[in-house]
Design a protein around this motif. Structure first.
Motif, PDB file in Angstrom:
ATOM      1  N   GLN A   1       0.821  -1.226   0.000  1.00 11.16           N
ATOM      2  CA  GLN A   1       0.000   0.000   0.000  1.00 11.16           C
ATOM      3  C   GLN A   1       0.848   1.266   0.000  1.00 11.16           C
ATOM      4  N   ILE A   2       2.163   1.090  -0.090  1.00  8.97           N
ATOM      5  CA  ILE A   2       3.043   2.264  -0.078  1.00  8.97           C
ATOM      6  C   ILE A   2       3.374   2.678  -1.508  1.00  8.97           C
ATOM      7  N   LEU A   3       3.315   3.973  -1.744  1.00 14.12           N
ATOM      8  CA  LEU A   3       3.759   4.519  -3.032  1.00 14.12           C
ATOM      9  C   LEU A   3       4.817   5.589  -2.742  1.00 14.12           C
ATOM     10  N   VAL A   4       6.006   5.407  -3.308  1.00  9.57           N
ATOM     11  CA  VAL A   4       7.070   6.402  -3.129  1.00  9.57           C
ATOM     12  C   VAL A   4       6.881   7.481  -4.193  1.00  9.57           C
ATOM     13  N   VAL A   5       6.860   8.730  -3.763  1.00 10.16           N
ATOM     14  CA  VAL A   5       6.576   9.833  -4.694  1.00 10.16           C
ATOM     15  C   VAL A   5       7.626  10.939  -4.558  1.00 10.16           C
TER      16      VAL A   5
ATOM     17  N   VAL B   1       0.086  15.349  -3.702  1.00 11.65           N
ATOM     18  CA  VAL B   1      -1.125  16.164  -3.849  1.00 11.65           C
ATOM     19  C   VAL B   1      -1.605  16.149  -5.305  1.00 11.65           C
ATOM     20  N   THR B   2      -0.673  16.291  -6.240  1.00 15.36           N
ATOM     21  CA  THR B   2      -1.122  16.329  -7.643  1.00 15.36           C
ATOM     22  C   THR B   2      -1.667  14.966  -8.080  1.00 15.36           C
ATOM     23  N   LEU B   3      -1.058  13.884  -7.591  1.00 14.40           N
ATOM     24  CA  LEU B   3      -1.594  12.553  -7.939  1.00 14.40           C
ATOM     25  C   LEU B   3      -2.974  12.366  -7.315  1.00 14.40           C
ATOM     26  N   THR B   4      -3.129  12.829  -6.077  1.00 14.99           N
ATOM     27  CA  THR B   4      -4.435  12.723  -5.411  1.00 14.99           C
ATOM     28  C   THR B   4      -5.501  13.464  -6.220  1.00 14.99           C
TER      29      THR B   4
ATOM     30  N   TYR C   1       2.763   6.169 -12.580  1.00 14.90           N
ATOM     31  CA  TYR C   1       3.433   5.688 -13.790  1.00 14.90           C
ATOM     32  C   TYR C   1       3.270   6.716 -14.911  1.00 14.90           C
ATOM     33  N   LEU C   2       2.058   7.222 -15.077  1.00 10.55           N
ATOM     34  CA  LEU C   2       1.810   8.165 -16.169  1.00 10.55           C
ATOM     35  C   LEU C   2       2.457   9.512 -15.893  1.00 10.55           C
ATOM     36  N   SER C   3       2.716   9.804 -14.629  1.00 13.02           N
ATOM     37  CA  SER C   3       3.314  11.094 -14.292  1.00 13.02           C
ATOM     38  C   SER C   3       4.821  11.090 -14.542  1.00 13.02           C
TER      39      SER C   3
END
Ligand SMILES: Cc1ncc(COP(=O)(O)O)c(C=O)c1O
Length: 479
Positions: free
Chosen positions: A178-182, A189-192, A342-344
């Motif tokens: 459930q972890i996503l490294v950003v 915030v932008t992904l949210t 991925y798309l970002s």
């Protein structure tokens, strides 16, 4: 001067945007004097406080210099922003680009350059030895990290370390899946926004709030609903009746006031999210740094409905330029967030992640945290002692003993006098920063946000002495 207000948001923000546009499109050139606030207020049929707040925002963003008494002038912009380059701007920008233009700023955190005592919030380097340690970690990681692009959700070794850390320090039990490294809270915030929000969807933000989060959401096209905070954090009783899509909060250390969201309100907020079927974004930007007791458990640790998107960052505990943060995601959102990441940008940089994973596994991170916490506490105490000694009853100190900044409200000051105080301090080599740019609607009384990360204990004491002298001189001028 012809200024057209766009009708969106508070008047002072509209006016600041209109003036900014005038600077950026060359109607107001470097050195041009802005109309006196009283005159402009009269001309636009606005209150003077509104005009003062707009000028203050432009000053904080580095667009103008000078102060109310002696006039405000368009600043020489240090770096040529793209809008001022010889290339004309595209004349059919997307709606996103248009909104981003309006929120764009060279940085709320624009430093007053060359000051002896800089109390700007945002410094994150507290341990000078960290550079050397980090250099060795990077060199080591570069030797064995495979050259292929790292996993989209983050290196497994780092995600495991993050899970262990969250369980031990923040009371959050979650699986590495459930972890996503950003790339920083900002990307979280932008992904949210991309995953959860369509244009026009309502988002609750605390008032006051983190400026960059507000900007990202506005650029995305979100409808911002600001809910007030008090000494117990977000006032849950004032949450909108009509369901928002997302509520953004800083429960462990409200930014910038420093309040801690009380337990009854935490439970209320979680119930609200359940009832309204909305998501909560928990921004836990400096939850590691508490000086009175053990760190508070995160809101996410109480979340039985799996509605809290938890975001932690390494920007404060290590350094901002690392651009690494992580999200602990509700199960239902995992796949959509991985797709959006991925798309970002496909994935975050592998070498930095591997270095960080080793630094955490090896115990270096914990050692650094202990040291940084101790050092920050000493600096905080020096700042507060200095405030008591030199400013006394003239300021009210608020917030919990945590983090890297202190908020003070100025007693007996209005916004224009506070602006004059900031200017006087700047002339004498002391960088003070107003609270106003962190509000959508200017607060009733003026306050200062004082960051204590960048100065030694000795320098903080000297800075407070100088602050006291500035207050004395302001008092003397009035007498
Ligand atoms: C409230 C708040 N959230 C998050 C951050 C960190 O942002 P990032 O992780 O993008 O560096 C900061 C840093 O100043 C902050 O003040």
């Amino acid at each position: 001067m012809f200024l057209e207000l766009d009708g969106h948001g508070p008047h002072y923000a509209q006016l600041a945007r209109a003036l900014k546009s005038a600077v950026l499109d060359g109607r107001l050139t470097t050195g041009a004097r802005l109309p006196p606030t009283r005159e402009l207020a009269h001309e636009l049929e606005l209150s003077r406080t509104t005009v003062l707040a707009a000028y203050e925002q432009l000053r904080a963003e580095g667009f103008i210099e000078g102060h109310t008494g002696s006039g405000s002038y368009v600043a020489a912009l240090q770096t040529q922003p793209p809008l001022l380059s010889a290339q004309p701007m595209i004349d059919m920008p997307s709606r996103y680009a248009q909104r981003a233009r309006l929120t764009r700023t060279p940085g709320i955190a624009t430093k007053h350059r060359g000051l002896r005592y800089e109390l700007q919030y945002g410094h994150s380097q507290i341990n000078p030895a960290l550079n050397g340690i980090w250099g060795r970690e990077l060199a080591r990681a570069a030797m064995y990290t495979p050259p292929q692009i790292a996993d989209v959700q983050g290196l497994p070794a780092l995600r495991k370390q993050i899970c262990d850390y969250l369980a031990c320090r923040r009371g959050v039990r979650i699986s590495p899946e459930q972890i996503l490294v950003v790339a920083g809270t900002q990307q979280a915030v932008t992904l949210t926004a991309r995953v959860l929000l369509d244009e026009g969807d309502a988002v609750v933000l605390e008032e006051p709030h983190y400026f960059s989060m507000h900007q990202a959401l506005v650029a995305h096209g979100s409808r911002i609903c600001a809910v007030r905070t008090d000494r117990d954090g977000l006032i849950c009783a004032e949450l909108p009746q009509v369901s928002p899509h997302l509520v953004c909060v800083t429960p462990s250390h409200q930014f910038p006031t420093g309040a801690v969201l009380s337990l009854p309100r935490r439970l209320k907020l979680l119930r609200y999210a359940e009832k309204h079927q909305c998501w909560i974004l928990e921004d836990d930007y400096d939850g590691e740094f508490r000086y009175d007791a053990h760190p508070l458990a995160a809101l996410r640790s109480l979340d039985q409905g799996d509605r809290v998107i938890y975001v932690g960052t390494f920007s404060k505990v290590l350094f901002g330029t690392l651009r690494l943060a992580y999200m602990a995601l509700p199960v239902a959102l995992v796949e959509d967030f991985f797709n959006a990441k991925y798309l970002s940008d496909i994935a975050s940089p592998g070498i930095e992640q591997a270095a960080l994973a080793h630094f955490m596994e090896d115990g270096g991170f914990e050692r650094h945290l202990r040291l940084a916490r101790k050092e920050l506490q000493v600096r905080r105490e020096a700042l507060i002692e200095g405030l008591h000694q030199y400013a006394g009853e003239r300021v009210e100190i608020v917030g919990s003993p945590a983090g890297m900044h202190v908020v003070v409200w100025l007693r007996g000051y209005d916004h224009s006098r506070a602006e004059a105080l900031i200017e006087l301090a700047r002339e004498r080599g002391l960088g003070l920063y107003s609270m106003t740019p962190h509000y959508l609607n200017p607060p009733a009384r003026p306050g200062l946000l004082l960051g204590y990360c960048g100065l030694s204990v000795t320098a903080l004491r000297e800075a407070m002495q100088l602050f006291g002298q500035c207050l004395d001189d302001m008092d003397a001028e009035r007498a």
